[in-house]
Design a protein around this motif. Sequence first.
Motif, mmCIF file in Angstrom:
data_model
loop_
_atom_site.group_PDB
_atom_site.id
_atom_site.type_symbol
_atom_site.label_atom_id
_atom_site.label_comp_id
_atom_site.label_asym_id
_atom_site.label_seq_id
_atom_site.Cartn_x
_atom_site.Cartn_y
_atom_site.Cartn_z
ATOM 1 N N HIS A 6 94.322 109.332 9.554
ATOM 2 C CA HIS A 6 94.915 110.072 9.970
ATOM 3 C C HIS A 6 94.574 109.369 11.504
ATOM 4 N N ASP A 7 95.250 109.165 12.886
ATOM 5 C CA ASP A 7 94.468 108.866 13.968
ATOM 6 C C ASP A 7 94.193 109.610 14.363
ATOM 7 N N ALA A 8 92.594 109.307 14.846
ATOM 8 C CA ALA A 8 91.543 109.518 16.153
ATOM 9 C C ALA A 8 92.491 110.532 17.065
ATOM 10 N N HIS A 9 91.920 111.434 17.228
ATOM 11 C CA HIS A 9 91.718 112.904 17.944
ATOM 12 C C HIS A 9 90.785 113.435 18.538
ATOM 13 N N ILE A 10 90.907 114.055 19.788
ATOM 14 C CA ILE A 10 89.298 114.500 20.081
ATOM 15 C C ILE A 10 89.498 115.509 19.341
ATOM 16 N N LEU A 11 90.207 116.609 19.170
ATOM 17 C CA LEU A 11 90.570 117.611 18.110
ATOM 18 C C LEU A 11 88.978 117.833 17.670
ATOM 19 N N SER A 12 89.587 116.656 16.198
ATOM 20 C CA SER A 12 89.090 116.051 15.142
ATOM 21 C C SER A 12 87.811 114.976 15.546
ATOM 22 N N THR A 13 87.684 114.776 16.721
ATOM 23 C CA THR A 13 86.461 114.295 16.887
ATOM 24 C C THR A 13 85.332 115.077 16.843
ATOM 25 N N LEU A 14 85.810 116.015 17.843
ATOM 26 C CA LEU A 14 84.751 117.380 18.412
ATOM 27 C C LEU A 14 84.153 117.688 17.227
ATOM 28 N N SER A 15 85.689 118.281 16.417
ATOM 29 C CA SER A 15 84.587 119.611 15.067
ATOM 30 C C SER A 15 83.625 117.428 14.121
ATOM 31 N N ALA A 16 84.255 116.537 13.711
ATOM 32 C CA ALA A 16 83.723 116.068 12.914
ATOM 33 C C ALA A 16 82.107 115.951 14.228
ATOM 34 N N ILE A 17 81.884 115.881 15.009
ATOM 35 C CA ILE A 17 79.803 115.555 15.483
ATOM 36 C C ILE A 17 79.940 117.282 15.456
ATOM 37 N N TYR A 44 87.096 120.311 27.258
ATOM 38 C CA TYR A 44 85.950 121.419 26.565
ATOM 39 C C TYR A 44 85.347 120.737 25.616
ATOM 40 N N CYS A 45 86.278 119.830 25.089
ATOM 41 C CA CYS A 45 86.062 118.678 23.455
ATOM 42 C C CYS A 45 85.065 117.875 23.993
ATOM 43 N N ALA A 46 85.949 117.309 25.452
ATOM 44 C CA ALA A 46 85.591 115.656 25.649
ATOM 45 C C ALA A 46 83.844 116.677 26.077
ATOM 46 N N VAL A 47 83.755 117.401 26.868
ATOM 47 C CA VAL A 47 82.723 117.695 27.615
ATOM 48 C C VAL A 47 81.015 118.209 26.597
ATOM 49 N N ALA A 81 93.667 133.272 27.844
ATOM 50 C CA ALA A 81 92.439 133.727 27.046
ATOM 51 C C ALA A 81 91.677 132.393 26.178
ATOM 52 N N ALA A 82 92.292 130.786 25.976
ATOM 53 C CA ALA A 82 92.557 130.282 25.300
ATOM 54 C C ALA A 82 91.466 129.321 26.021
ATOM 55 N N GLN A 83 92.182 129.371 27.155
ATOM 56 C CA GLN A 83 91.824 128.416 28.209
ATOM 57 C C GLN A 83 90.956 128.846 29.227
ATOM 58 N N VAL A 84 91.263 130.302 29.094
ATOM 59 C CA VAL A 84 89.344 130.789 29.802
ATOM 60 C C VAL A 84 88.055 130.298 29.266
ATOM 61 N N PHE A 85 88.407 130.802 27.716
ATOM 62 C CA PHE A 85 87.286 130.177 27.122
ATOM 63 C C PHE A 85 86.618 128.563 27.496
ATOM 64 N N VAL A 86 87.612 127.844 27.212
ATOM 65 C CA VAL A 86 87.826 126.436 27.315
ATOM 66 C C VAL A 86 87.128 126.015 28.660
ATOM 67 N N CYS A 87 87.328 126.497 29.666
ATOM 68 C CA CYS A 87 86.849 126.074 30.992
ATOM 69 C C CYS A 87 85.888 127.226 31.256
ATOM 70 N N VAL A 88 85.366 127.881 30.899
ATOM 71 C CA VAL A 88 84.102 128.626 31.244
ATOM 72 C C VAL A 88 83.068 127.877 30.565
ATOM 73 N N ALA A 89 82.972 127.477 29.331
ATOM 74 C CA ALA A 89 82.103 127.031 28.382
ATOM 75 C C ALA A 89 82.476 125.553 29.095
ATOM 76 N N ALA A 90 83.021 125.028 28.893
ATOM 77 C CA ALA A 90 83.297 124.027 29.772
ATOM 78 C C ALA A 90 82.573 123.865 31.055
ATOM 79 N N LEU A 91 82.242 124.163 31.719
ATOM 80 C CA LEU A 91 81.560 124.476 33.318
ATOM 81 C C LEU A 91 80.322 124.920 32.624
ATOM 82 N N ALA A 92 80.104 126.135 31.952
ATOM 83 C CA ALA A 92 78.427 126.382 31.470
ATOM 84 C C ALA A 92 77.647 125.123 30.977
ATOM 85 N N ILE A 93 78.679 124.592 30.482
ATOM 86 C CA ILE A 93 77.528 123.075 30.009
ATOM 87 C C ILE A 93 77.181 122.235 30.901
ATOM 88 N N LEU A 94 78.099 122.037 31.983
ATOM 89 C CA LEU A 94 77.849 121.317 33.621
ATOM 90 C C LEU A 94 77.230 121.680 34.182
#
Lengths: 268, 327
Positions: free
Chosen positions: B81-92, B137-140, B181-194
């Motif tokens: 299957h082609d590379a995607h950021i969703l599966s790449t984050l899970s793999a990591i 979020y996946c990237a961060v 809510a899911a988009q809130v989580f990804v934004c808040v968590a990304a901001l937390a990491i940053l």
Amino acid sequence: MHGVKRVGQSKEALGAKKQREQAKIKDYLALTDDLLSRKKDKDWSKEAFDLTTRLLQVNPEFYTIWNYRRSIMLNGLFPPSSPEEINSLLASELSMTTAALKAHPKVYWIWNHRQWCLENVPEGPGQDGADFHGWRKANWDRELYVVEKMLDADARNFLAWNYRRYVLASMPIQRPKVSELTYTTRKIETNFSNFSAWHQRSKVYTSLWDSGSLDPIKCQEEEFELVRNAMYTDPNDQSVWMYHRWLVGSGKLYITVGALRQLNSTAL
Amino acid sequence: MSSESQLLIPLHVSYIKALGDNKDDLAYHMTTHLRMNAIYWGLTALCIMGHKEALDRQETIDFVMSCWDEDAGAFGAHPDHDAHILSTLSAIQILVTHDALDMIDVPRVAKYILSLQQPSGVFAGDSFGETDTRFIYCAVNALSLLGHLSDLDVEKTVSYIRRCKNFDGGFGARIGAESHAAQVFVCVAALAILDKLDEVDQQTLSWWLAERQLPNGGLNGRPEKLEDVCYSFWVLSSLSILNKISWIDSEKLTSFILSAQESENGGIADRPGDMPDVFHTHFGVAGLSLLGYPGLADLDPVYCMPADLIVSKGLRKSWKALERRTE
Ligand SMILES: [Zn+2]
């Protein structure tokens, strides 16, 4: 999985179901293997294209196959085609995915694929003038119609709303922004608890006020009337209260700006 | 329907273990595009329930490596299957959980992720260009786990998230999109990491998040929608990152999640009476961990991974969960 009811099935019933599925699994895996190996071999043929149609009709979530389908178009089908042929290929692509969308309204990949198709519609049929945007305009107009149908079926589908905003923002010939107020009024009057429509309305107003196209103070008076009606209809509905909260907040903002402007003009 | 008052750990462990044995089931083959994510969900839930060993380490790592997309330099969801950021984050996340990051060319994966950032600051999911705050979020998250966060243009990234903020304090998938809510989580968590949580209008957002709780204890993802175990997690983890779990009724939420368990064969569903799946099983268990449910390991809500791992990597942020109860 969302909203799939649990059904108590006997061991025998489950066994029989699995038995029936074996042939389907065999076909599905054979088709998958065939396509993935064609993809590896860079097979950009019409035959491979038709096989992707078959697989995607069974499983529209298979993103790699959507990618492969686009690669076939870009590398195999588009190059020998005239702009007219490309336009009709993309139009049939959009029709095919309309059916898929109705069956799977929350599958991101289908929405993405439509966006890709729209963006690849060539200019024409004419070289210049109104005709220059003819194909693009026809496709984008139809797209707005399709997304409205999707929102008629599920007025809260956020993928459809996101897509609607994308379509409106990227149409070759822009619609006046106020027409989006008419649209949200219609959605809200159908169902007051449609927060997606209230949200959209807050964005449209903000943009119309910021650009000076509408007078915020006048709009807000009318808007409070609409909100009061909605609250009267269903006082427990959160959507209206949230919108009210925004309206009050934005009111303060614009009243302050308005008052400052007035102050400035009197001072001058 | 079952209204369980206990988390059925042995059942859920065997449910997750058995997921790979469903090869005579059509649905198993129809969901290969989610396999990498599914393994991450299953593995993380097992870690939180104290049964990491239930999935064979070497088999798991071999599967992850079989999904490597050499052309792209990242991971797909399934072999070929082609590379995607969703599966790449899970793999990591899986490799980090198994302390096996040395299996991959880390700088190359980091480069793939960074290549997906668009001029606006948002990230695309793959080379075909769909954009979404989820992919930020996946990237961060991935760059942070890979130790390559310093390669990221933080201001550019944050400025996109800022433009997705709505009057209700929440965030949407794109600029102009409704809070979810899911988009809130990804934004808040990304901001937390940053380390940029000061971008969040914390009072307004916490109010909006707390308003997601319904009379039955479950949480929805948007106003006037149904409750759901996965949305419950996204709201809860956001509140945990903002240190405001006390703004909701945690006892009622605990019973809601427990009531969504399937009590014969294990697994957790989106809501009581529905079919369970590994996605909701993971988010149900993860939510219970944040709620201090007894006997569970701590979950880090920012990375959505076992907390001790994140601590050992020196990445822990200042989130707060409820204290672990003893019974
Ligand atoms: Zn869910």
